[in-house]
Structures are given as structure tokens and as C-alpha cells.
Design a protein around this motif. Structure first.
Motif, PDB file in Angstrom:
ATOM      1  N   LEU A  64      12.362  23.979  -3.509  1.00  0.00           N
ATOM      2  CA  LEU A  64      13.180  24.776  -3.935  1.00  0.00           C
ATOM      3  C   LEU A  64      13.361  24.682  -5.506  1.00  0.00           C
ATOM      4  O   LEU A  64      12.861  23.569  -6.042  1.00  0.00           O
ATOM      5  CB  LEU A  64      14.622  24.610  -3.618  1.00  0.00           C
ATOM      6  N   ALA A  65      13.860  25.640  -6.208  1.00  0.00           N
ATOM      7  CA  ALA A  65      14.250  25.711  -7.661  1.00  0.00           C
ATOM      8  C   ALA A  65      12.967  25.075  -8.371  1.00  0.00           C
ATOM      9  O   ALA A  65      13.240  24.141  -9.409  1.00  0.00           O
ATOM     10  CB  ALA A  65      15.372  24.834  -7.677  1.00  0.00           C
ATOM     11  N   ASP A  66      11.833  25.739  -8.193  1.00  0.00           N
ATOM     12  CA  ASP A  66      10.686  25.390  -8.877  1.00  0.00           C
ATOM     13  C   ASP A  66      10.550  23.743  -8.770  1.00  0.00           C
ATOM     14  O   ASP A  66       9.962  23.231  -9.794  1.00  0.00           O
ATOM     15  CB  ASP A  66      10.754  25.907 -10.166  1.00  0.00           C
ATOM     16  N   GLY A  67      10.738  23.044  -7.771  1.00  0.00           N
ATOM     17  CA  GLY A  67      10.379  21.760  -7.586  1.00  0.00           C
ATOM     18  C   GLY A  67      11.649  20.761  -7.975  1.00  0.00           C
ATOM     19  O   GLY A  67      11.672  19.457  -7.643  1.00  0.00           O
ATOM     20  N   ASP A  68      12.902  21.275  -8.185  1.00  0.00           N
ATOM     21  CA  ASP A  68      14.052  20.671  -8.324  1.00  0.00           C
ATOM     22  C   ASP A  68      14.627  19.912  -7.067  1.00  0.00           C
ATOM     23  O   ASP A  68      15.765  19.218  -7.357  1.00  0.00           O
ATOM     24  CB  ASP A  68      14.895  21.099  -9.360  1.00  0.00           C
ATOM     25  N   ALA A  69      14.380  20.768  -6.094  1.00  0.00           N
ATOM     26  CA  ALA A  69      15.313  20.357  -4.970  1.00  0.00           C
ATOM     27  C   ALA A  69      14.123  20.554  -3.568  1.00  0.00           C
ATOM     28  O   ALA A  69      13.203  21.050  -3.968  1.00  0.00           O
ATOM     29  CB  ALA A  69      16.510  21.334  -4.853  1.00  0.00           C
ATOM     30  N   LEU A  70      14.735  19.700  -2.614  1.00  0.00           N
ATOM     31  CA  LEU A  70      14.014  20.014  -1.290  1.00  0.00           C
ATOM     32  C   LEU A  70      14.829  20.358  -0.230  1.00  0.00           C
ATOM     33  O   LEU A  70      16.028  19.858  -0.050  1.00  0.00           O
ATOM     34  CB  LEU A  70      13.201  18.522  -0.845  1.00  0.00           C
ATOM     35  N   ARG A  71      14.332  21.098   0.576  1.00  0.00           N
ATOM     36  CA  ARG A  71      15.241  21.430   1.913  1.00  0.00           C
ATOM     37  C   ARG A  71      14.570  20.982   3.158  1.00  0.00           C
ATOM     38  O   ARG A  71      13.318  21.149   3.290  1.00  0.00           O
ATOM     39  CB  ARG A  71      15.244  23.027   2.069  1.00  0.00           C
ATOM     40  N   LEU A  72      15.150  19.883   3.803  1.00  0.00           N
ATOM     41  CA  LEU A  72      14.545  19.323   5.043  1.00  0.00           C
ATOM     42  C   LEU A  72      15.088  20.012   6.231  1.00  0.00           C
ATOM     43  O   LEU A  72      16.338  20.278   6.203  1.00  0.00           O
ATOM     44  CB  LEU A  72      14.970  17.936   4.951  1.00  0.00           C
ATOM     45  N   SER A  73      14.053  20.206   7.132  1.00  0.00           N
ATOM     46  CA  SER A  73      14.622  20.936   8.327  1.00  0.00           C
ATOM     47  C   SER A  73      13.673  20.603   9.511  1.00  0.00           C
ATOM     48  O   SER A  73      12.408  19.888   9.401  1.00  0.00           O
ATOM     49  CB  SER A  73      14.589  22.437   8.363  1.00  0.00           C
ATOM     50  N   ALA A  74      14.304  20.565  10.766  1.00  0.00           N
ATOM     51  CA  ALA A  74      13.439  20.212  12.052  1.00  0.00           C
ATOM     52  C   ALA A  74      14.231  20.878  13.315  1.00  0.00           C
ATOM     53  O   ALA A  74      15.485  21.130  13.129  1.00  0.00           O
ATOM     54  CB  ALA A  74      13.368  18.751  12.126  1.00  0.00           C
ATOM     55  N   VAL A  82      18.440  18.287  -0.816  1.00  0.00           N
ATOM     56  CA  VAL A  82      18.710  17.183  -1.935  1.00  0.00           C
ATOM     57  C   VAL A  82      17.752  17.478  -3.024  1.00  0.00           C
ATOM     58  O   VAL A  82      16.823  18.151  -3.200  1.00  0.00           O
ATOM     59  CB  VAL A  82      18.024  15.863  -1.326  1.00  0.00           C
ATOM     60  N   PRO A  83      18.577  17.059  -4.079  1.00  0.00           N
ATOM     61  CA  PRO A  83      17.788  17.046  -5.355  1.00  0.00           C
ATOM     62  C   PRO A  83      16.621  16.142  -5.544  1.00  0.00           C
ATOM     63  O   PRO A  83      16.543  15.313  -4.784  1.00  0.00           O
ATOM     64  CB  PRO A  83      18.995  16.547  -6.434  1.00  0.00           C
ATOM     65  N   VAL A  84      15.877  16.595  -6.284  1.00  0.00           N
ATOM     66  CA  VAL A  84      14.445  15.709  -6.481  1.00  0.00           C
ATOM     67  C   VAL A  84      14.752  14.893  -8.007  1.00  0.00           C
ATOM     68  O   VAL A  84      15.052  15.223  -9.082  1.00  0.00           O
ATOM     69  CB  VAL A  84      13.142  16.657  -6.819  1.00  0.00           C
ATOM     70  N   ALA A  85      14.262  13.497  -7.763  1.00  0.00           N
ATOM     71  CA  ALA A  85      14.249  12.593  -8.880  1.00  0.00           C
ATOM     72  C   ALA A  85      12.907  12.590  -9.281  1.00  0.00           C
ATOM     73  O   ALA A  85      11.957  12.164  -8.600  1.00  0.00           O
ATOM     74  CB  ALA A  85      14.921  11.316  -8.592  1.00  0.00           C
ATOM     75  N   TYR A  86      12.541  13.094 -10.836  1.00  0.00           N
ATOM     76  CA  TYR A  86      11.162  13.065 -11.263  1.00  0.00           C
ATOM     77  C   TYR A  86      10.828  11.530 -11.771  1.00  0.00           C
ATOM     78  O   TYR A  86       9.976  11.154 -11.884  1.00  0.00           O
ATOM     79  CB  TYR A  86      11.021  13.877 -12.327  1.00  0.00           C
ATOM     80  N   ASP A  87      11.854  10.965 -12.032  1.00  0.00           N
ATOM     81  CA  ASP A  87      11.915   9.564 -12.399  1.00  0.00           C
ATOM     82  C   ASP A  87      13.007   8.689 -12.145  1.00  0.00           C
ATOM     83  O   ASP A  87      14.211   9.481 -11.620  1.00  0.00           O
ATOM     84  CB  ASP A  87      11.525   9.523 -14.065  1.00  0.00           C
ATOM     85  N   GLY A  88      13.047   7.499 -12.260  1.00  0.00           N
ATOM     86  CA  GLY A  88      14.338   6.628 -12.106  1.00  0.00           C
ATOM     87  C   GLY A  88      13.853   5.537 -11.126  1.00  0.00           C
ATOM     88  O   GLY A  88      12.748   4.910 -11.582  1.00  0.00           O
ATOM     89  N   LYS A  89      14.500   5.036 -10.394  1.00  0.00           N
ATOM     90  CA  LYS A  89      14.094   3.890  -9.507  1.00  0.00           C
ATOM     91  C   LYS A  89      12.867   4.027  -8.902  1.00  0.00           C
ATOM     92  O   LYS A  89      12.535   4.924  -8.332  1.00  0.00           O
ATOM     93  CB  LYS A  89      15.321   3.385  -8.314  1.00  0.00           C
TER      94      LYS A  89
END
Length: 287
Positions: A64-74, A82-89
Motif C-alpha cells: 500500500l501507499a507506494d510501499g509505505d505500508a502492508l496489508r496482511l490477509s488470509a 502495518v507501516p513499513v520500516a525502510y531502515d532501523g533495527k
């Protein structure tokens, strides 16, 4: 063979999970945009695969949002965004026994969601900003969290030929999604023409042959249910697609590297500029 066209485009945001079919996509230096940018790992950092965890197959991750978020489903589960972390831990990650670098840890809620679905502790990681992982083969190229190459290319004629053999032996035809390709080609009358494509262009992009795609147990997994349905297609492939130069494995499709990035779309013509001679495959020695 100028009638060859792109019949389908699919990327897989999380390695081993369901694919996302699109009509148009950006082909980057590491494959279709967002392809295998994420990966699930166990507590030691070792990647998860349908080879050992077939229940991954029906889990879905939508970018989502050009890569800034993910939608998980099943099926049967609540969706999670959830938001996407491009860097960090970061944490060390391993593919096929090789510790090649780090992955960026993602939202803990995603870890919990995946762990509950798969019945084991797992964590979601993303490629780092500086990620640069080389492939191998005739055209080496780069890849994200793919097994070893940027693209997997198959053709409808190859699947038709395989299914004719499966049905003739009393089995049921299988869908293309068992092979999890990125680009499916229509219009090649001869099965496995992709084996001989050394260099080709599609849309604004160009790709080059890396190696034949040696198949593991994943094509025996029903991608809709996450259940193993073996022994097909492996049993039938073993009757005519053994590859002695690759340790005797069976092949279906070809792995490719991106030579020139650009936009590609379903319906784009595929123009082959150079062919490998019949029976010639120098890729194993290029490992």
C-alpha cells in the motif's frame, strides 16, 4: 517468434507468500518492483519457505501507499495493516545456509500475525537500503530476497506440454501459479523456448538469461490451500526435464537478470535479440 507477448505479470512482496498479479509494473534492477522485498525468518534469522512450510502459500501481503505500508490477509483471519520500516533495527538473515547480510525488522504486530497463522515464531524483515546481492549465471544481475535471480520466466506452451503429459498418465492438470513465475509468455509455439532466450526486450526493459530454473518441492504445493499435492508436477517433469549439468534436478522456466530497467505491461511484445544455441547452457559453470 515476434508474436510472443506478456500474458501475465506477478510479484511476490513477501518471499514464499501469495503473489500479486498486475497489468503493469516497473522492472527494476532486482526484478519487478516490490518483488520479494520482504521475507519471513525464524528466531535464528533463517528464511522460511514453502519447501518446509507450505502453509505460507495462501497468506497474502498487499503493498500500500507506494510501499509505505502492508496489508496482511488470509482466509478466516482479520486483516492487518502495518507501516513499513525502510531502515532501523536490523538482524542477520540467512538464505540457503549463507549469511549474506542484514534485514530490517518490521512491525511487531506483523510478526505476531504471521506467527499465529503459521503456528511458530517468525519475524518479518525487509531488504536494507544498501542491499546489493548478486545472482549467478550467464547474466549475473542482482536480486532482493529471491532465491538467486531477479526474474522467473515461463511460457504457456511449456505448461501446456507438461499438462498434456500429466493428464495422459492419469493425473490432473496443474495451474501456472504452482511455479510462481514473474513473467508468463504467450505466443511461443514450442514448449521451453524460454530455455534458449539469451537476451530479449519487453516494454521499456531488457532481460538476459541467467540459468534454467531447477524446481524444488514448491510446485507440489496447492497455492490456494497451502497443502502438498505431490507427486505432480515433479514426477512428470522427471521423465523429460532432467538436467544433468544441474545435479540431475528437473527444470521448468528460466531465471533471468534485468539488463535495462523500465516499465512492462501485459500485452507487451517480447523481442528476442540473441538466442542460446540448441542444447547449450553455460550457466552451471558460471556459479
Amino acid at each position: 517468434m515476434s508474436d510472443a507477448k506478456v500474458a501475465a505479470l506477478t510479484y511476490y512482496p513477501v518471499k514464499g507468500l501469495a503473489g500479486v498479479s498486475v497489468e503493469r509494473a516497473e522492472l527494476t534492477g532486482t526484478g519487478l518492483r516490490h518483488d520479494r522485498t520482504f521475507m519471513l525468518v525464524d528466531p535464528e534469522g533463517v528464511f522460511l519457505s514453502q519447501r518446509t512450510v507450505p502453509a505460507m502459500a495462501p497468506l497474502r501481503a498487499e503493498v500500500l501507499a507506494d510501499g509505505d505500508a502492508l496489508r496482511l490477509s488470509a482466509d478466516g483471519a482479520d486483516e492487518l495493516e502495518v507501516p513499513v520500516a525502510y531502515d532501523g533495527k536490523r538482524r542477520d538473515v540467512s538464505l540457503f545456509g549463507k549469511w549474506f547480510g542484514a534485514g530490517v525488522a518490521q512491525d511487531a504486530a506483523a510478526d505476531e500475525w504471521f506467527s499465529e497463522r503459521l503456528g511458530r515464531p517468525v519475524a518479518l524483515v525487509r531488504v536494507t537500503p544498501e542491499h546489493e546481492r548478486p545472482g549467478w549465471g550467464v547474466h549475473q544481475g542482482l536480486t532482493g530476497f529471491g532465491d538467486a535471480h531477479a526474474l522467473l520466466i515461463t511460457s504457456l506452451s511449456s505448461l501446456d506440454g507438461l499438462n498434456e503429459r500429466i493428464v495422459a498418465s492419469g493425473g490432473e492438470a496443474i495451474p501456472m501459479n504452482r511455479f510462481r513465475p514473474n513473467i508468463v509468455v504467450a505466443g511461443w509455439p514450442e514448449a521451453h523456448t524460454e530455455d534458449r532466450v539469451l537476451r530479449a526486450s519487453v516494454g521499456e526493459a531488457e532481460f538476459g538469461y541467467a540459468a534454467r530454473s531447477i524446481r524444488c518441492a514448491v510446485p507440489t504445493v496447492d497455492q490456494a490451500t497451502g497443502e502438498k499435492r505431490g507427486p505432480e508436477p515433479t514426477r512428470t517433469l522427471a521423465t523429460y526435464r532432467r538436467q544433468p549439468d544441474y545435479g540431475g534436478g528437473v527444470s521448468f522456466g528460466m531465471k533471468a537478470s534485468v539488463l535495462t530497467p523500465g516499465i512492462v505491461a501485459v500485452g507487451d511484445e517480447i523481442l528476442v535479440h540473441d538466442w542460446l544455441p540448441e542444447g547449450d547452457d553455460p550457466a552451471p559453470s558460471a556459479r
